[in-house]
Design a protein around this motif. Sequence first.
Motif, short mmCIF file in Angstrom:
data_model
loop_
_atom_site.label_atom_id
_atom_site.label_comp_id
_atom_site.label_asym_id
_atom_site.label_seq_id
_atom_site.Cartn_x
_atom_site.Cartn_y
_atom_site.Cartn_z
N GLU A 119 8.99 1.63 0.43
CA GLU A 119 8.62 2.99 0.06
C GLU A 119 7.14 3.22 0.22
O GLU A 119 6.71 4.30 0.57
CB GLU A 119 9.05 3.29 -1.37
CG GLU A 119 10.53 3.59 -1.43
CD GLU A 119 10.91 4.14 -2.78
OE1 GLU A 119 10.36 5.18 -3.15
OE2 GLU A 119 11.73 3.49 -3.44
N LYS A 162 6.95 6.55 1.94
CA LYS A 162 8.13 7.19 2.51
C LYS A 162 8.71 8.11 1.45
O LYS A 162 9.07 7.66 0.37
CB LYS A 162 9.17 6.10 2.82
CG LYS A 162 9.75 6.18 4.22
CD LYS A 162 10.56 4.94 4.52
CE LYS A 162 11.97 5.04 4.01
NZ LYS A 162 12.89 5.89 4.65
N PRO A 163 8.79 9.42 1.71
CA PRO A 163 9.38 10.31 0.70
C PRO A 163 10.88 10.07 0.62
O PRO A 163 11.50 9.65 1.59
CB PRO A 163 9.08 11.71 1.24
CG PRO A 163 8.78 11.53 2.68
CD PRO A 163 8.39 10.11 2.92
N THR A 164 11.45 10.31 -0.56
CA THR A 164 12.90 10.17 -0.69
C THR A 164 13.56 11.35 0.01
O THR A 164 12.93 12.37 0.26
CB THR A 164 13.33 10.14 -2.16
OG1 THR A 164 12.79 11.31 -2.80
CG2 THR A 164 12.84 8.89 -2.86
N ASP A 165 14.80 11.19 0.31
CA ASP A 165 15.55 12.26 0.97
C ASP A 165 16.74 12.62 0.10
O ASP A 165 17.64 11.81 -0.09
CB ASP A 165 16.02 11.75 2.34
CG ASP A 165 16.66 12.85 3.16
OD1 ASP A 165 16.37 14.02 2.89
OD2 ASP A 165 17.46 12.53 4.05
N PRO A 214 13.43 15.24 -0.85
CA PRO A 214 12.18 14.94 -1.54
C PRO A 214 12.26 15.28 -3.03
O PRO A 214 12.84 16.29 -3.41
CB PRO A 214 11.16 15.85 -0.85
CG PRO A 214 11.81 16.28 0.40
CD PRO A 214 13.29 16.26 0.18
N THR A 215 11.71 14.41 -3.87
CA THR A 215 11.65 14.66 -5.30
C THR A 215 10.18 14.73 -5.69
O THR A 215 9.31 14.53 -4.87
CB THR A 215 12.32 13.52 -6.08
OG1 THR A 215 11.77 12.29 -5.63
CG2 THR A 215 13.82 13.51 -5.89
N ASP A 216 9.95 15.02 -6.96
CA ASP A 216 8.57 15.04 -7.44
C ASP A 216 7.97 13.65 -7.28
O ASP A 216 8.62 12.65 -7.56
CB ASP A 216 8.54 15.44 -8.92
CG ASP A 216 8.79 16.93 -9.08
OD1 ASP A 216 8.69 17.65 -8.07
OD2 ASP A 216 9.11 17.36 -10.20
N VAL A 217 6.73 13.63 -6.86
CA VAL A 217 6.05 12.36 -6.66
C VAL A 217 4.85 12.29 -7.59
O VAL A 217 4.10 13.25 -7.71
CB VAL A 217 5.56 12.22 -5.20
CG1 VAL A 217 4.79 10.93 -5.02
CG2 VAL A 217 6.73 12.28 -4.25
N GLN A 236 8.62 7.76 -7.41
CA GLN A 236 9.59 8.80 -7.02
C GLN A 236 10.83 8.49 -7.83
O GLN A 236 10.74 8.39 -9.03
CB GLN A 236 9.85 8.73 -5.51
CG GLN A 236 8.58 8.85 -4.68
CD GLN A 236 8.85 8.85 -3.19
OE1 GLN A 236 9.03 9.89 -2.59
NE2 GLN A 236 8.88 7.66 -2.61
#
Length: 154
Positions: free
Chosen positions: A19, A40-43, A45-48, A107
């Motif tokens: 990540e 790597k953003p989640t798919d 995208p969630t708050d980071v 994340q």
Amino acid sequence: MKMYLLTTLCLLVVVAAQEVTELTSCKTKENNLRMDCKYKPTDPPTDVICEYRQDNKLMGSTDPKASPEPAFKNRANVTIIAGPVCRLSLTGFSEDKPKNNTCIIKQKNTASKSELVDAKKLATCSAFSILLQTSPKAMLVMTFLPLLLETLYA
Ligand SMILES: *[C@@H]1O[C@H](CO)[C@@H](O)[C@H](O)[C@H]1NC(C)=O
Ligand SMILES: *[C@@H]1O[C@H](CO)[C@@H](O)[C@H](O)[C@H]1NC(C)=O
């Protein structure tokens, strides 16, 4: 050839699982420390939330509720820029001992990467060094290119 494919596959798995893909540091022309933490953003995208720690002390965070160590207050600035990259800017950093700085990305899961930053050996930030940074994508291209050529000219 088989060995090559195997290596490529392993590399793909590693790239996909990480990540936090890259952590780099350099010195700006204003003599500030800059660290870029590529993730790597989640798919989807969630708050980071991104934070930087030095030997477990909070330097700065994108969470407004976080309270950095007094030693870093008003000196550290953590922002998320396009990439996505979480960037730390630190003013007035000293050149004594190398420091262990950690970038933490929260994340859905939490991932982190550490780098020992030696101010004396720090490269100067430049557009060129950004070009030289190998992204996982560039790495994949470099991995597949010989394979492709091999296939074409076999
Ligand atoms: C932190 O950095 C961002 C982007 O460079 C800038 O817009 C912002 O004003 C900075 N904040 C502080 C407190 O220096
Ligand atoms: C730096 O700190 C991180 C997090 O505390 C730790 O996992 C890592 O082993 C440390 N690295 C070095 C070189 O001390």
